[in-house]
Design a protein around this motif. Sequence first.
Motif, PDB file in Angstrom:
ATOM      1  N   LEU A 186       2.773   2.422  -5.280  1.00 27.25           N
ATOM      2  CA  LEU A 186       3.155   1.933  -6.608  1.00 27.25           C
ATOM      3  C   LEU A 186       4.439   1.110  -6.545  1.00 27.25           C
ATOM      4  CD1 LEU A 186       2.327   5.142  -8.678  1.00 27.25           C
ATOM      5  CD2 LEU A 186       1.046   2.987  -8.650  1.00 27.25           C
ATOM      6  N   HIS A 187       5.373   1.531  -5.709  1.00 23.81           N
ATOM      7  CA  HIS A 187       6.619   0.774  -5.557  1.00 23.81           C
ATOM      8  C   HIS A 187       6.328  -0.599  -4.945  1.00 23.81           C
ATOM      9  CE1 HIS A 187      10.940   0.382  -5.525  1.00 23.81           C
ATOM     10  NE2 HIS A 187      10.935   0.050  -4.250  1.00 23.81           N
ATOM     11  N   GLY A 188       5.450  -0.640  -3.970  1.00 19.60           N
ATOM     12  CA  GLY A 188       5.092  -1.911  -3.340  1.00 19.60           C
ATOM     13  C   GLY A 188       4.275  -2.811  -4.243  1.00 19.60           C
ATOM     14  N   ARG A 189       3.456  -2.212  -5.065  1.00 20.16           N
ATOM     15  CA  ARG A 189       2.582  -2.990  -5.953  1.00 20.16           C
ATOM     16  C   ARG A 189       3.343  -3.615  -7.121  1.00 20.16           C
ATOM     17  NH1 ARG A 189      -2.627   0.260  -7.429  1.00 20.16           N
ATOM     18  NH2 ARG A 189      -3.071  -0.314  -5.267  1.00 20.16           N
ATOM     19  N   TYR A 190       4.348  -2.898  -7.646  1.00 16.98           N
ATOM     20  CA  TYR A 190       4.983  -3.357  -8.873  1.00 16.98           C
ATOM     21  C   TYR A 190       6.452  -3.767  -8.729  1.00 16.98           C
ATOM     22  CZ  TYR A 190       0.753  -1.512 -10.957  1.00 16.98           C
ATOM     23  OH  TYR A 190      -0.558  -1.285 -11.267  1.00 16.98           O
ATOM     24  N   ILE A 191       7.132  -3.332  -7.694  1.00 15.41           N
ATOM     25  CA  ILE A 191       8.551  -3.659  -7.531  1.00 15.41           C
ATOM     26  C   ILE A 191       8.811  -4.404  -6.221  1.00 15.41           C
ATOM     27  CG2 ILE A 191      10.903  -2.761  -7.386  1.00 15.41           C
ATOM     28  CD1 ILE A 191       9.658  -2.363 -10.121  1.00 15.41           C
ATOM     29  N   CYS A 192       8.531  -3.761  -5.111  1.00 17.48           N
ATOM     30  CA  CYS A 192       8.830  -4.347  -3.801  1.00 17.48           C
ATOM     31  C   CYS A 192       7.666  -5.218  -3.337  1.00 17.48           C
ATOM     32  CB  CYS A 192       9.135  -3.234  -2.794  1.00 17.48           C
ATOM     33  SG  CYS A 192       9.987  -3.813  -1.306  1.00 17.48           S
ATOM     34  N   LYS A 193       7.436  -6.288  -4.088  1.00 16.59           N
ATOM     35  CA  LYS A 193       6.292  -7.167  -3.842  1.00 16.59           C
ATOM     36  C   LYS A 193       6.481  -7.995  -2.572  1.00 16.59           C
ATOM     37  CE  LYS A 193       5.688  -7.484  -8.841  1.00 16.59           C
ATOM     38  NZ  LYS A 193       5.709  -8.378 -10.025  1.00 16.59           N
ATOM     39  N   ALA A 194       5.371  -8.472  -2.043  1.00 14.44           N
ATOM     40  CA  ALA A 194       5.412  -9.161  -0.756  1.00 14.44           C
ATOM     41  C   ALA A 194       6.246 -10.443  -0.800  1.00 14.44           C
ATOM     42  CB  ALA A 194       3.986  -9.470  -0.290  1.00 14.44           C
ATOM     43  N   ARG A 195       5.924 -11.336  -1.714  1.00 20.73           N
ATOM     44  CA  ARG A 195       6.569 -12.651  -1.710  1.00 20.73           C
ATOM     45  C   ARG A 195       7.945 -12.648  -2.369  1.00 20.73           C
ATOM     46  NH1 ARG A 195       1.703 -17.048  -2.926  1.00 20.73           N
ATOM     47  NH2 ARG A 195       0.405 -16.488  -1.121  1.00 20.73           N
ATOM     48  N   LYS A 196       8.071 -11.917  -3.462  1.00 21.78           N
ATOM     49  CA  LYS A 196       9.353 -11.893  -4.160  1.00 21.78           C
ATOM     50  C   LYS A 196       9.625 -10.493  -4.706  1.00 21.78           C
ATOM     51  CE  LYS A 196      12.187 -14.346  -7.548  1.00 21.78           C
ATOM     52  NZ  LYS A 196      12.234 -15.379  -8.601  1.00 21.78           N
ATOM     53  N   PRO A 197      10.237  -9.651  -3.890  1.00 18.18           N
ATOM     54  CA  PRO A 197      10.547  -8.300  -4.372  1.00 18.18           C
ATOM     55  C   PRO A 197      11.494  -8.361  -5.559  1.00 18.18           C
ATOM     56  CG  PRO A 197      11.737  -8.780  -2.334  1.00 18.18           C
ATOM     57  CD  PRO A 197      10.744  -9.885  -2.529  1.00 18.18           C
ATOM     58  N   GLU A 198      11.249  -7.502  -6.540  1.00 15.62           N
ATOM     59  CA  GLU A 198      12.078  -7.475  -7.743  1.00 15.62           C
ATOM     60  C   GLU A 198      13.219  -6.478  -7.541  1.00 15.62           C
ATOM     61  OE1 GLU A 198       9.886  -7.218 -11.376  1.00 15.62           O
ATOM     62  OE2 GLU A 198       8.254  -8.470 -10.613  1.00 15.62           O
ATOM     63  N   CYS A 199      14.140  -6.870  -6.688  1.00 14.57           N
ATOM     64  CA  CYS A 199      15.224  -5.974  -6.282  1.00 14.57           C
ATOM     65  C   CYS A 199      16.123  -5.569  -7.447  1.00 14.57           C
ATOM     66  CB  CYS A 199      16.055  -6.626  -5.180  1.00 14.57           C
ATOM     67  SG  CYS A 199      15.106  -7.013  -3.683  1.00 14.57           S
ATOM     68  N   ALA A 200      16.236  -6.425  -8.445  1.00  7.06           N
ATOM     69  CA  ALA A 200      17.086  -6.112  -9.592  1.00  7.06           C
ATOM     70  C   ALA A 200      16.564  -4.907 -10.361  1.00  7.06           C
ATOM     71  CB  ALA A 200      17.195  -7.322 -10.516  1.00  7.06           C
ATOM     72  N   ARG A 201      15.244  -4.628 -10.256  1.00  5.30           N
ATOM     73  CA  ARG A 201      14.640  -3.500 -10.963  1.00  5.30           C
ATOM     74  C   ARG A 201      14.413  -2.296 -10.059  1.00  5.30           C
ATOM     75  NH1 ARG A 201       9.899  -3.278 -13.529  1.00  5.30           N
ATOM     76  NH2 ARG A 201       8.766  -4.665 -12.139  1.00  5.30           N
TER      77      ARG A 201
END
Length: 215
Positions: A186-201
């Motif tokens: 779930l973390h990889g799917r919605y936050i730590c995405k492959a192309r642009k991880p949403e590190c701010a969240r």
Amino acid sequence: MPSRLMPKADIEALFARFEAANPHPQTELNYTSPFTLLVAVVLSAQATDAGVNKATKELFAAAPTPQAMCALGEEEIRQHIKTIGLFNTKAKNVFALSKILAKDYGGTVPKDRAALEALPGVGRKTANVVLNVAFGEPTMAVDTHIFRLANRLGLAPGKTPRAVEDGLLKRIPARYMRHAHHWLILHGRYICKARKPECARCLVRDLCRYPDKTG
């Protein structure tokens, strides 16, 4: 790849945060039994969970058991899942594994890795998901998300899915293993995405060893 491994104390903190945020994570595949879970996971290869759920809604209504799936037949299975990638091969595998389960296991899904992996279309990753979700085993099914996170976060860097799996099983505290697979997916799917991880969240940003954080 991270410059160094995440320390054990940070791994403990990471999973403690995942647990606090989502105490009972669930698979996003719809299922009603170990059998329908098995079929859904087999169908999910190179397909989205949403796409699988859309296809299996009517399939599982028509054939919720191995015996019913056999009676439905390969062609009807194919018609139900034709919106999913590789549907021809998957229809053959679902029909074939259903026949084996009906004939050799009385229609039940075996709680045994070797028996699961012997079924058509079932590899180590699929067996791990079924053992974890259906039977509560502390397994680690390494998909593309978990492979990426294990390397990016510094949890258990490895060059192959099996190396990552073995590393995660050694490094994740036992008390978190029951749900670790889902937290990471779930973390990889919605936050730590492959192309642009949403590190701010990201709730574990300060623990992550990834050098190219965004935001």
